[in-house]
Scaffold this motif. Structure first.
Motif, short mmCIF file in Angstrom:
data_model
loop_
_atom_site.label_atom_id
_atom_site.label_comp_id
_atom_site.label_asym_id
_atom_site.label_seq_id
_atom_site.Cartn_x
_atom_site.Cartn_y
_atom_site.Cartn_z
N PRO A 166 0.82 -1.21 0.00
CA PRO A 166 0.00 0.00 0.00
C PRO A 166 0.86 1.27 0.00
O PRO A 166 1.84 1.36 0.74
CB PRO A 166 -0.80 -0.12 1.30
N LEU A 167 0.46 2.24 -0.84
CA LEU A 167 1.13 3.54 -0.88
C LEU A 167 0.30 4.52 -0.06
O LEU A 167 -0.88 4.72 -0.35
CB LEU A 167 1.27 4.02 -2.33
N VAL A 168 0.92 5.13 0.93
CA VAL A 168 0.19 6.00 1.86
C VAL A 168 0.68 7.43 1.74
O VAL A 168 1.80 7.70 1.30
CB VAL A 168 0.35 5.51 3.32
N THR A 202 6.49 4.46 -7.74
CA THR A 202 5.62 5.18 -6.80
C THR A 202 5.13 6.48 -7.43
O THR A 202 3.95 6.83 -7.35
CB THR A 202 6.38 5.49 -5.50
N VAL A 241 4.01 10.65 -0.97
CA VAL A 241 3.40 9.32 -1.00
C VAL A 241 4.54 8.30 -0.96
O VAL A 241 5.46 8.34 -1.78
CB VAL A 241 2.55 9.12 -2.27
N SER A 243 5.65 4.01 0.13
CA SER A 243 5.20 2.66 0.48
C SER A 243 5.12 2.55 2.00
O SER A 243 5.99 3.04 2.73
CB SER A 243 6.17 1.62 -0.06
N GLU A 244 4.09 1.90 2.48
CA GLU A 244 3.93 1.71 3.92
C GLU A 244 5.12 0.96 4.52
O GLU A 244 5.45 1.14 5.69
CB GLU A 244 2.63 0.93 4.18
N THR A 258 0.44 9.35 8.76
CA THR A 258 -0.27 9.15 7.49
C THR A 258 -1.56 9.95 7.51
O THR A 258 -2.23 10.04 8.54
CB THR A 258 -0.57 7.66 7.25
N PHE A 264 -6.68 7.06 -0.80
CA PHE A 264 -5.49 6.47 -0.20
C PHE A 264 -5.90 5.49 0.90
O PHE A 264 -6.91 5.68 1.56
CB PHE A 264 -4.60 7.58 0.40
N PRO A 265 -5.09 4.45 1.10
CA PRO A 265 -3.85 4.16 0.37
C PRO A 265 -4.11 3.68 -1.06
O PRO A 265 -5.18 3.16 -1.37
CB PRO A 265 -3.21 3.04 1.20
N GLN A 267 -3.70 1.00 -3.54
CA GLN A 267 -3.47 -0.42 -3.35
C GLN A 267 -2.56 -0.97 -4.45
O GLN A 267 -2.92 -0.96 -5.62
CB GLN A 267 -4.79 -1.19 -3.32
#
Length: 307
Positions: A166-168, A202, A241, A243-244, A258, A264-265, A267
């Motif tokens: 997940p990108l947060v 990303t 943004v 990656s978690e 976050t 968001f996130p 996926q």
């Protein structure tokens, strides 16, 4: 070419890699005159120049590039043969060539460590780079396996999903949006952003999301390092943004948080890929199976924690 020795071909491959007789000699622990002599003999065997020198830099000729491609195939086949022999003897022995995108460095080295503990006679060549360079390496068939967040669409590859990525949206804890909930994505318009460099997976994902919602943000900084981005966020230079996976250790120390923004996130997933039609070595196949099993356990553990 039957008169050419494997040693000459190895020296040639090393010279081609560095573009230098001196650097090749240093890597191979032989003298520079020895390298020059080996290349002179190989050139005589081929009957055509393999290099041309412009200033102090060596460049491959057309026939040199053809020979380099043949060398790579020859040594790849020999490496595979050695691994097969070791496997028959009941050991895993050989070299794994792995290329991963930058963010994957937060979990891949740990997995490699466990894998090498299990198979101590395996050597690893790990390349950490961005999506753009991963694509180039694929086209040149430089590695056994690739780990990235988006398999290429224009290169025939076999790919398998490993785990969630997940990108947060990350901000300093003192950011005005930090305490708000369910923030409309339109609220990000004209917000100061810190983005990864062009060619980053990303960044591509972020740009696709913003284009979908017709959002224009102010790019204050472009950085090619997740660590640098986190420091910039901590310094209140903007939001970003990430990656978690990049936040597990440093988010509290750097006072990062976050943001709860609609959309968001983002996926995404991690994938392991290899070129379609490529015959994986015994070692590459063993690592492929190992990382699939390991990341499956990681995903299950993460799911249980989130519940």
């Amino acid at each position: 070419m039957i008169q050419a020795t494997l040693h000459q071909l190895r020296v040639f491959q090393t010279v081609a890699s560095h573009g230098s007789f001196t650097k090749a000699a240093e890597e191979l622990f032989i003298t520079q005159p020895t390298v020059s002599n080996q290349m002179k003999q190989l050139t005589q065997t081929v009957g055509m120049p393999l290099f041309e020198q412009i200033g102090k830099q060596l460049y491959l000729t057309d026939i040199g590039r053809e020979l380099l491609a043949s060398c790579q195939e020859i040594f790849e086949q020999l490496d595979r043969f050695e691994m097969i022999v070791a496997d028959i003897k009941g050991t895993k022995q050989g070299k794994l060539r792995l290329a991963v995108v930058t963010t994957a460095k937060y979990f891949v080295p740990r997995i490699l460590g466990y894998f090498c503990q299990k198979y101590p006679k395996v050597d690893v060549a790990l390349e950490v780079t961005n999506h753009q360079n991963i694509t180039r390496r694929m086209l040149e068939n430089q590695d056994d396996l690739y780990i990235l967040s988006q398999p290429p669409e224009d290169i025939p590859v076999c790919s398998e999903a490993l785990m969630n990525n997940p990108l947060v949206l990350v901000a300093n804890k003192n950011h005005p949006l930090a305490q708000k909930k369910n923030i409309p994505i339109k609220r990000l318009t004209d917000e100061a952003f810190i983005l990864r460099e062009q060619g980053s997976g990303t960044r591509q994902a972020v740009q696709q999301l913003f284009a979908k919602h017709k959002i224009s943000v102010k790019v204050r900084l472009e950085l090619n390092s997740n660590e640098a981005i986190k420091q910039a966020i901590a310094g209140s230079l903007g939001i970003s943004v990430l990656s978690e996976h990049t936040l597990y250790r440093e988010s509290s120390e750097l006072e990062l948080t976050t943001l709860d923004v609609q959309g968001f996130p983002i996926q995404r997933q991690w994938y392991v890929c290899y070129l379609d039609g490529k015959q994986l070595s015994v070692i590459a196949q063993a690592f492929l199976e190992y990382i699939q099993e390991y990341t499956q356990k990681m995903d299950i553990a993460s799911h249980l924690v989130s519940q």
